[in-house]
Every structure is written in structure tokens, then in C-alpha cells.
Design a protein around this motif. Sequence first.
Motif, PDB file in Angstrom:
ATOM      1  N   CYS A   1       7.330   0.727  -5.438  1.00  0.00           N
ATOM      2  CA  CYS A   1       7.085   1.145  -6.810  1.00  0.00           C
ATOM      3  C   CYS A   1       7.190  -0.081  -7.725  1.00  0.00           C
ATOM      4  CB  CYS A   1       8.046   2.247  -7.247  1.00  0.00           C
ATOM      5  SG  CYS A   1       9.769   1.785  -7.245  1.00  0.00           S
ATOM      6  N   GLY A   2       6.777   0.116  -8.957  1.00  0.00           N
ATOM      7  CA  GLY A   2       6.753  -1.008  -9.884  1.00  0.00           C
ATOM      8  C   GLY A   2       5.600  -1.949  -9.560  1.00  0.00           C
ATOM      9  N   ASP A   3       5.699  -3.181 -10.068  1.00  0.00           N
ATOM     10  CA  ASP A   3       4.580  -4.123  -9.978  1.00  0.00           C
ATOM     11  C   ASP A   3       4.213  -4.502  -8.538  1.00  0.00           C
ATOM     12  OD1 ASP A   3       4.648  -4.056 -12.698  1.00  0.00           O
ATOM     13  OD2 ASP A   3       5.286  -6.139 -12.989  1.00  0.00           O
ATOM     14  N   ALA A   4       5.137  -4.343  -7.593  1.00  0.00           N
ATOM     15  CA  ALA A   4       4.848  -4.711  -6.211  1.00  0.00           C
ATOM     16  C   ALA A   4       3.921  -3.718  -5.521  1.00  0.00           C
ATOM     17  CB  ALA A   4       6.146  -4.831  -5.417  1.00  0.00           C
ATOM     18  N   ALA A   5       3.786  -2.536  -6.064  1.00  0.00           N
ATOM     19  CA  ALA A   5       2.965  -1.495  -5.435  1.00  0.00           C
ATOM     20  C   ALA A   5       1.495  -1.683  -5.806  1.00  0.00           C
ATOM     21  CB  ALA A   5       3.452  -0.119  -5.878  1.00  0.00           C
ATOM     22  N   ALA A   6       0.628  -1.495  -4.822  1.00  0.00           N
ATOM     23  CA  ALA A   6      -0.804  -1.709  -5.049  1.00  0.00           C
ATOM     24  C   ALA A   6      -1.372  -0.712  -6.062  1.00  0.00           C
ATOM     25  CB  ALA A   6      -1.559  -1.602  -3.726  1.00  0.00           C
ATOM     26  N   VAL A   7      -0.832   0.499  -6.076  1.00  0.00           N
ATOM     27  CA  VAL A   7      -1.392   1.510  -6.988  1.00  0.00           C
ATOM     28  C   VAL A   7      -0.890   1.342  -8.418  1.00  0.00           C
ATOM     29  CG1 VAL A   7      -1.746   3.211  -5.165  1.00  0.00           C
ATOM     30  CG2 VAL A   7       0.391   3.246  -6.506  1.00  0.00           C
ATOM     31  N   THR A   8       0.116   0.509  -8.631  1.00  0.00           N
ATOM     32  CA  THR A   8       0.617   0.298  -9.990  1.00  0.00           C
ATOM     33  C   THR A   8      -0.341  -0.612 -10.737  1.00  0.00           C
ATOM     34  OG1 THR A   8       2.899   0.524  -9.229  1.00  0.00           O
ATOM     35  CG2 THR A   8       2.560  -0.455 -11.386  1.00  0.00           C
TER      36      THR A   8
ATOM     37  N   LEU B   1       4.603   3.230 -15.353  1.00  0.00           N
ATOM     38  CA  LEU B   1       4.202   3.499 -13.981  1.00  0.00           C
ATOM     39  C   LEU B   1       5.336   3.171 -13.009  1.00  0.00           C
ATOM     40  CD1 LEU B   1       0.488   2.262 -13.987  1.00  0.00           C
ATOM     41  CD2 LEU B   1       1.457   4.429 -14.784  1.00  0.00           C
ATOM     42  N   ALA B   2       6.180   2.209 -13.375  1.00  0.00           N
ATOM     43  CA  ALA B   2       7.387   1.940 -12.575  1.00  0.00           C
ATOM     44  C   ALA B   2       8.338   3.131 -12.653  1.00  0.00           C
ATOM     45  CB  ALA B   2       8.075   0.662 -13.054  1.00  0.00           C
ATOM     46  N   HIS B   3       8.464   3.714 -13.863  1.00  0.00           N
ATOM     47  CA  HIS B   3       9.261   4.940 -14.010  1.00  0.00           C
ATOM     48  C   HIS B   3       8.768   6.008 -13.034  1.00  0.00           C
ATOM     49  CE1 HIS B   3      11.697   4.592 -17.741  1.00  0.00           C
ATOM     50  NE2 HIS B   3      10.750   3.794 -18.187  1.00  0.00           N
ATOM     51  N   MET B   4       7.448   6.228 -13.038  1.00  0.00           N
ATOM     52  CA  MET B   4       6.881   7.313 -12.233  1.00  0.00           C
ATOM     53  C   MET B   4       7.034   7.020 -10.749  1.00  0.00           C
ATOM     54  SD  MET B   4       3.493   8.010 -14.568  1.00  0.00           S
ATOM     55  CE  MET B   4       3.155   9.680 -14.050  1.00  0.00           C
ATOM     56  N   GLY B   5       6.837   5.761 -10.367  1.00  0.00           N
ATOM     57  CA  GLY B   5       7.003   5.394  -8.971  1.00  0.00           C
ATOM     58  C   GLY B   5       8.440   5.564  -8.509  1.00  0.00           C
TER      59      GLY B   5
ATOM     60  N   LEU C   1       0.835  -1.196   0.000  1.00  0.00           N
ATOM     61  CA  LEU C   1       0.000   0.000   0.000  1.00  0.00           C
ATOM     62  C   LEU C   1       0.873   1.250   0.000  1.00  0.00           C
ATOM     63  CD1 LEU C   1      -2.558  -1.196   2.683  1.00  0.00           C
ATOM     64  CD2 LEU C   1      -3.136  -0.567   0.321  1.00  0.00           C
ATOM     65  N   THR C   2       0.533   2.179  -0.842  1.00  0.00           N
ATOM     66  CA  THR C   2       1.202   3.481  -0.834  1.00  0.00           C
ATOM     67  C   THR C   2       0.180   4.564  -1.144  1.00  0.00           C
ATOM     68  OG1 THR C   2       1.710   3.582  -3.204  1.00  0.00           O
ATOM     69  CG2 THR C   2       3.334   2.483  -1.792  1.00  0.00           C
ATOM     70  N   ASN C   3       0.570   5.798  -0.860  1.00  0.00           N
ATOM     71  CA  ASN C   3      -0.177   6.922  -1.399  1.00  0.00           C
ATOM     72  C   ASN C   3       0.332   7.179  -2.826  1.00  0.00           C
ATOM     73  OD1 ASN C   3       2.291   8.226  -1.145  1.00  0.00           O
ATOM     74  ND2 ASN C   3       1.696   9.340   0.706  1.00  0.00           N
TER      75      ASN C   3
END
Lengths: 337, 70
Positions: A226-233, A240-244, A210-212
Motif C-alpha cells: 500500500c502507499g506509494d510502493a504499490a503499483a495501483v497507487t 490512496l495510502a489510507h485506503m490501501g 503488484l496487487t489487486n
Amino acid sequence: MSLDPEGQTVEFVPNERPGSPVETLYYDYVVVAVGAHLGYDQIEGFAEYGHSLSDTYYGENLRRYLPEDYQGGPVGVGSARFHQGTMSRNLVPTAESACEGPPVEVMLPLGYWLETHGGGGPEKVTVFTPGETMAEDAGLAVVKPLLDIAGSLGYHYVNHTEDIKAITQDGVEFANGTSVEAELKMVFPDWQAHSFLHDLPISDDRGFILTNMMARNPRYSNVFACGDAAAVTVPKLGILAHMGAEAVGRQIALDVGRMSPEKTNVNMAFVLNCIGDMGGNKGCAMNSDTWYGGKKSSLKMGHIPFLMKMQYRKCFFGPRAKYPTGGFLRLVCLLKN
Amino acid sequence: MLESNFADLGEAQKIREFTKNAVEITIIDRKPYLLFVPNIPYEVFENQNPIFSMHMPVAKVLTEKGIRFV
């Protein structure tokens, strides 16, 4: 590997040679960017009858299979259902599949390969999706013309499959009771969280972190993902990994006094940038944020997107392994707009 | 930093870029290379074994940036 957010430790086993004991590392900050468990092992019959292209093992299997064993029969390409967690619904939409860029990027060059290797062409390929619309996260304004073009080329399209139930010698069986006949079964699985992340106080109900929208865990402020491990990705997409990754860098810079709150406390505004190969040295470039409520929507096809895709790799494989960021991504956006 | 693939190079480089030398960075990864997934289909349909071209070693590059790789 294990992670203890309370004790601020990570345990891991060095794996270059078997037999190492568990090592422990203390951290001030931890960034979880471990990717996902690709659930091929959850698909009945995949080991015996399935193919994919998500790593070099499966890639080489397919490369050897095509000229040696493929008899020219029908082809099925598509995704299993993605089981997204429910605890970030206030931040990102819910997806039916983890990312349907890969099936799109397989179906198009595969159709070209069939044409150029005496195997027929796109009319042999059936593309399937668990959802209403394939690659719906790219936005209907992008996906509909792409699907229309694919249909005019002869590709077959099946939606609402719900999930892959099993792969058999004869084809792909779906959870909705239907099936697709296929000699070659190209599938992409559920993206799942790694088992060691499940049931942690930093994880959602599926084990994703979980992240904001600044990549920081709301409960443990020294935990980032960040990347695929993040819930918001969602979808599980490179941009989206770049942005995280950039958000993580900014937040840690803020914490150590190297960057101002004005520069760092900015929510990620997700956008889907994706360049796919179409075969024949052509590519398709998508740029859209409509799935997240924005208004960007662009689809370009031709040789230039293909060139951009090849150049993207060179950014990584150059002598300094520079992660492509601002300049390259701005160029991609210019191309797309 | 617990790493797997695409996100690792990016965040490591961004943390180093934004914090300069204010932090010590350690990356723990199960493999010492980046698997460049996006171009695997292209390599396969061009009849090239992707294992020869889709693995990029990262340990040396990261070490040169002052990032410990485990």
C-alpha cells in the motif's frame, strides 16, 4: 534492505550507527509500504539550481533561500514525467506525473508569498506539466475552474512539456525542446520504485508491487502493498495510502479469522481527496473520482478547507497519533459535498 | 511490515484494530518518525524551519499498541 518472497524473509541493516551486519527476519505476512525513491538525482542540474518542498531538507533550503538569495525573478513550478508500470493498466489509469497536488500547493501560496513580500505576485509564476492538463487525475470538472482562477490571478501555464530535461541557472529545459525562464526553479521528480524491489516476482516492470484492488499480491498471497510502493497507487497520493492501509488490515483480519469475507473482499474504490494550501489562510479541497470512471467531482475554496488541512496534521500529532480515518474523512467529504 | 511514511501508521493501526491480538506485528523503518509532508510548504512560507514541526516520533506510539518497531 532486501525481500525474498519465496523464502519469506526480509534482510535489513540496522542503521542507527554505521557498521551493523545484515539481520534477517522471517515473516508469515509482509506488507510493503516503503514509499518511493524520489528521482531528484535523475534531473540534470537539480543539485546546483533546483528547489523543492518534499522533505524538511529541501524545505529549509527554500526557507533560507527566499529572503537571502532570491532576487525577485521569474519562478517555474512543475513536475517531471512519472514512469508508471504497465502491468496494472486494467486496474488504474496511466498518469503523466506522479502527483500534481504538490506543484499546485506550491504555486498558490508562493504567489501569495510574492504578493505579501514585495516580490510582485502570481504573474511571476509559470506552472508546467508533462501532460495535457495539470492535475488531470483530479478530473477536468475540478481542474479547469482551478486553472481558470489561477489564470485570472496572473499565473502562467505550460503543458505538454513531456519531461524535465535539465535545470540550468536560467530556467527549466523540457524534453519537448521548449524551456521556461526562471530564477527560482521548484520541481517535483519522477516517483520511482526502490531499487531492492526491482525484478522481484511480486513487482511490475517499474519495480512497484503488484496487487489487486484489495492490496494483495496476485502471485504471493501473503504479500501486501500500500502507499506509494504499490503499483495501483496512482497518483501517489495520501488518501490512496489510507485506503490501501485499510484494505491490508481487512485482508489480514480475514486470513486470521477475525473478519468475514463479506466485510473484507471489497475492492478499493479510489477517490481523490486532497486539501491544498492557497496562502492567506485559504485552502482548496478537491473530491473527485471521475479519473477512475466515477461521477464525484467537487472543488471548494476558502478558509474552511485551510482549517481542515491544519486539523489533519493535528490528528497525527496528537498524544495518541491517531491515523485519521472514518470520522475525519467523512467530515472532509461532508465539507466537500 | 516494511515501512516508510504515511502508509505505516495506518496499516499498523488497522491490522491491530481488525485482528485484535491475533497477530504479532513488526515494523521495519529506516527512520523512527513520520515525515508529515503535506504541511511542509505551509511551514516554509510561514518562515518556519519544517524540521522542528514536521517530524512525528512513532516508535513509542506503536510500542504502546503492541507493535514492535525496528
